[in-house]
Motif scaffolding. Structure first.
Motif, PDB file in Angstrom:
ATOM      1  N   VAL A  21      -1.892  -1.738 -12.612  1.00  0.00           N
ATOM      2  CA  VAL A  21      -1.391  -2.987 -12.041  1.00  0.00           C
ATOM      3  C   VAL A  21      -1.787  -4.148 -12.942  1.00  0.00           C
ATOM      4  O   VAL A  21      -2.894  -4.176 -13.483  1.00  0.00           O
ATOM      5  N   VAL A  22      -0.858  -5.108 -13.094  1.00  0.00           N
ATOM      6  CA  VAL A  22      -1.161  -6.398 -13.710  1.00  0.00           C
ATOM      7  C   VAL A  22      -0.742  -7.475 -12.721  1.00  0.00           C
ATOM      8  O   VAL A  22       0.383  -7.462 -12.217  1.00  0.00           O
ATOM      9  N   VAL A  23      -1.658  -8.389 -12.429  1.00  0.00           N
ATOM     10  CA  VAL A  23      -1.385  -9.494 -11.505  1.00  0.00           C
ATOM     11  C   VAL A  23      -1.232 -10.771 -12.319  1.00  0.00           C
ATOM     12  O   VAL A  23      -2.096 -11.097 -13.132  1.00  0.00           O
ATOM     13  N   LEU A  24      -0.137 -11.487 -12.107  1.00  0.00           N
ATOM     14  CA  LEU A  24       0.119 -12.742 -12.816  1.00  0.00           C
ATOM     15  C   LEU A  24      -0.116 -13.929 -11.888  1.00  0.00           C
ATOM     16  O   LEU A  24       0.366 -13.937 -10.745  1.00  0.00           O
ATOM     17  N   ARG A  25      -0.843 -14.905 -12.400  1.00  0.00           N
ATOM     18  CA  ARG A  25      -1.041 -16.152 -11.668  1.00  0.00           C
ATOM     19  C   ARG A  25      -0.948 -17.323 -12.642  1.00  0.00           C
ATOM     20  O   ARG A  25      -0.888 -17.121 -13.844  1.00  0.00           O
ATOM     21  N   THR A  26      -0.956 -18.544 -12.101  1.00  0.00           N
ATOM     22  CA  THR A  26      -0.659 -19.690 -12.957  1.00  0.00           C
ATOM     23  C   THR A  26      -1.336 -20.954 -12.456  1.00  0.00           C
ATOM     24  O   THR A  26      -1.676 -21.064 -11.265  1.00  0.00           O
ATOM     25  N   ALA A  37       0.834  -1.210   0.000  1.00  0.00           N
ATOM     26  CA  ALA A  37       0.000   0.000   0.000  1.00  0.00           C
ATOM     27  C   ALA A  37       0.864   1.254   0.000  1.00  0.00           C
ATOM     28  O   ALA A  37       0.592   2.220  -0.733  1.00  0.00           O
ATOM     29  N   ALA A  38       1.922   1.258   0.824  1.00  0.00           N
ATOM     30  CA  ALA A  38       2.822   2.415   0.864  1.00  0.00           C
ATOM     31  C   ALA A  38       3.543   2.587  -0.466  1.00  0.00           C
ATOM     32  O   ALA A  38       3.729   3.709  -0.956  1.00  0.00           O
ATOM     33  N   PHE A  39       3.940   1.493  -1.068  1.00  0.00           N
ATOM     34  CA  PHE A  39       4.609   1.527  -2.368  1.00  0.00           C
ATOM     35  C   PHE A  39       3.674   2.073  -3.447  1.00  0.00           C
ATOM     36  O   PHE A  39       4.037   2.954  -4.229  1.00  0.00           O
ATOM     37  N   MET A  40       2.451   1.587  -3.487  1.00  0.00           N
ATOM     38  CA  MET A  40       1.497   1.999  -4.506  1.00  0.00           C
ATOM     39  C   MET A  40       1.102   3.468  -4.357  1.00  0.00           C
ATOM     40  O   MET A  40       0.753   4.124  -5.349  1.00  0.00           O
ATOM     41  N   ALA A  41       1.165   3.990  -3.165  1.00  0.00           N
ATOM     42  CA  ALA A  41       0.773   5.386  -2.934  1.00  0.00           C
ATOM     43  C   ALA A  41       1.684   6.362  -3.665  1.00  0.00           C
ATOM     44  O   ALA A  41       1.267   7.479  -3.991  1.00  0.00           O
ATOM     45  N   ASP A  42       2.910   5.943  -3.954  1.00  0.00           N
ATOM     46  CA  ASP A  42       3.892   6.828  -4.595  1.00  0.00           C
ATOM     47  C   ASP A  42       4.101   6.550  -6.073  1.00  0.00           C
ATOM     48  O   ASP A  42       4.985   7.121  -6.698  1.00  0.00           O
ATOM     49  N   MET A  43       3.297   5.656  -6.656  1.00  0.00           N
ATOM     50  CA  MET A  43       3.560   5.247  -8.034  1.00  0.00           C
ATOM     51  C   MET A  43       3.069   6.280  -9.052  1.00  0.00           C
ATOM     52  O   MET A  43       1.915   6.716  -9.001  1.00  0.00           O
ATOM     53  N   PRO A  44       3.956   6.685  -9.987  1.00  0.00           N
ATOM     54  CA  PRO A  44       3.527   7.581 -11.076  1.00  0.00           C
ATOM     55  C   PRO A  44       2.660   6.834 -12.080  1.00  0.00           C
ATOM     56  O   PRO A  44       2.709   5.608 -12.183  1.00  0.00           O
ATOM     57  N   ASP A  45       1.872   7.557 -12.833  1.00  0.00           N
ATOM     58  CA  ASP A  45       0.893   6.949 -13.739  1.00  0.00           C
ATOM     59  C   ASP A  45       1.527   6.240 -14.935  1.00  0.00           C
ATOM     60  O   ASP A  45       0.896   5.381 -15.549  1.00  0.00           O
ATOM     61  N   HIS A  46       2.781   6.602 -15.283  1.00  0.00           N
ATOM     62  CA  HIS A  46       3.381   6.023 -16.482  1.00  0.00           C
ATOM     63  C   HIS A  46       4.011   4.648 -16.240  1.00  0.00           C
ATOM     64  O   HIS A  46       4.569   4.055 -17.160  1.00  0.00           O
ATOM     65  N   VAL A  47       3.910   4.124 -15.022  1.00  0.00           N
ATOM     66  CA  VAL A  47       4.550   2.859 -14.657  1.00  0.00           C
ATOM     67  C   VAL A  47       3.483   1.795 -14.400  1.00  0.00           C
ATOM     68  O   VAL A  47       2.493   2.060 -13.714  1.00  0.00           O
ATOM     69  N   ILE A  66       2.787  -1.718 -12.578  1.00  0.00           N
ATOM     70  CA  ILE A  66       3.322  -2.595 -11.545  1.00  0.00           C
ATOM     71  C   ILE A  66       2.835  -4.006 -11.815  1.00  0.00           C
ATOM     72  O   ILE A  66       1.629  -4.261 -11.895  1.00  0.00           O
ATOM     73  N   VAL A  67       3.778  -4.934 -11.973  1.00  0.00           N
ATOM     74  CA  VAL A  67       3.451  -6.327 -12.269  1.00  0.00           C
ATOM     75  C   VAL A  67       3.693  -7.151 -11.004  1.00  0.00           C
ATOM     76  O   VAL A  67       4.830  -7.324 -10.569  1.00  0.00           O
ATOM     77  N   PHE A  68       2.608  -7.634 -10.403  1.00  0.00           N
ATOM     78  CA  PHE A  68       2.713  -8.508  -9.236  1.00  0.00           C
ATOM     79  C   PHE A  68       2.640  -9.956  -9.720  1.00  0.00           C
ATOM     80  O   PHE A  68       1.594 -10.417 -10.186  1.00  0.00           O
ATOM     81  N   ASP A  69       3.753 -10.658  -9.641  1.00  0.00           N
ATOM     82  CA  ASP A  69       3.818 -12.057 -10.061  1.00  0.00           C
ATOM     83  C   ASP A  69       3.489 -12.924  -8.849  1.00  0.00           C
ATOM     84  O   ASP A  69       4.293 -13.051  -7.926  1.00  0.00           O
ATOM     85  N   GLU A  70       2.301 -13.528  -8.871  1.00  0.00           N
ATOM     86  CA  GLU A  70       1.824 -14.285  -7.718  1.00  0.00           C
ATOM     87  C   GLU A  70       1.664 -15.770  -8.046  1.00  0.00           C
ATOM     88  O   GLU A  70       0.662 -16.406  -7.724  1.00  0.00           O
TER      89      GLU A  70
END
Length: 257
Positions: free
Chosen positions: A150-155, A110-120, A122-126
């Motif tokens: 955000v893009v979340v990856l699962r398998t 949550a703290a990390f996402m609060a500072d994210m610029p719009d041009h990036v 974030i890929v969470f590989d889960e």
């Protein structure tokens, strides 16, 4: 188009069908992300010890890998945030991390996402998230529902046991998924894999048995390594990082046996 599988995943995840992409393992989704969003000179931020496919895909796509050292064997999210520049397009966060088995918690994300610029993005590989029992594991799909970048990856390769059939999927906002569809081969996921994934998705008994068996195995091997005097890193996945000293020599001896 994997119509039935995508619909089942969307229903399970409480997202729309245009927020789900499927691939030949989550590896292919990683490659599609690079094809869609990385041009020569663009940067991707990742940990220095994490899933090797991020670096291979970004390098193969003529992007630049910015590798941030782990902290206590875990992703250092504040340091990764500082590594982001105007050229950054993707940030890869493997959670739990491969090969360390460590995880970042909900408040850290949550703290990390609060500072994210719009041009990036974030890929969470889960890939290992079904094994996690920790109460503070983040619900990253909620960021997708809230239309965050955000893009979340699962398998289906890990707890479902279908690695050889190659079935992975990504969850992201419809704009990102549309971009992935433009670079995806039209027949990337074969019919056998789709059928197996649909069956596996509803097999909750298998998931619970495997999760319990994994927890038992983690305890067994952790204790066995302790008795051998081998230090390990506490794991939230289905493997344990063991500090054996000369890793190459140990690898070769184990191969011989």
């Amino acid at each position: 188009g994997a119509y039935h599988l995508i619909r089942a995943l969307a229903d399970r995840l409480k997202v729309s069908v245009n927020q789900v992409a499927v691939g030949n393992g989550s590896d292919e989704i990683i490659s599609l992300l690079v094809k869609a969003f990385i041009t020569p000179g663009d940067e991707a931020v990742m940990a220095d010890h994490t899933f090797v496919m991020y670096k291979l895909a970004v390098t193969g796509g003529h992007g630049t890998c910015i590798e941030v050292p782990l902290k206590n064997w875990c992703h250092d999210l504040p340091a990764m945030a500082k590594a982001i520049t105007d050229q950054t397009r993707l940030v890869f966060i493997c959670n739990p991390n491969n090969p360390t088995g460590t995880m970042v918690k909900k408040d850290e994300v949550a703290a990390f996402m609060a500072d994210m610029p719009d041009h990036v993005i974030i890929v969470f590989d889960e890939a290992y998230y079904e094994y996690v029992r920790h109460p503070h594991y983040p619900d990253t799909v909620e960021y997708v529902r809230n239309n965050r970048p955000v893009v979340v990856l699962r398998t289906f390769s890990k707890i479902y046991g279908l690695a050889g059939l190659r079935i992975g999927y990504g969850i992201g906002n419809s704009e990102f998924v549309s971009a992935l569809e433009k670079v995806r081969q039209p027949f990337n996921l074969n019919a056998m894999a789709q059928t197996a994934a649909l069956a596996a998705l509803s097999d909750n008994d298998h998931i619970e048995v495997t999760r319990t068996n994994n927890a038992t195995g983690l305890r067994f091997f952790t204790e066995a390594f302790r008795e051998l005097g081998i230090e390990t890193v506490p794991s939230h996945a289905n493997f344990i990082l063991a500090k054996v000293g000369d890793g190459l020599s140990m690898f070769q001896k184990l191969q011989n046996r």
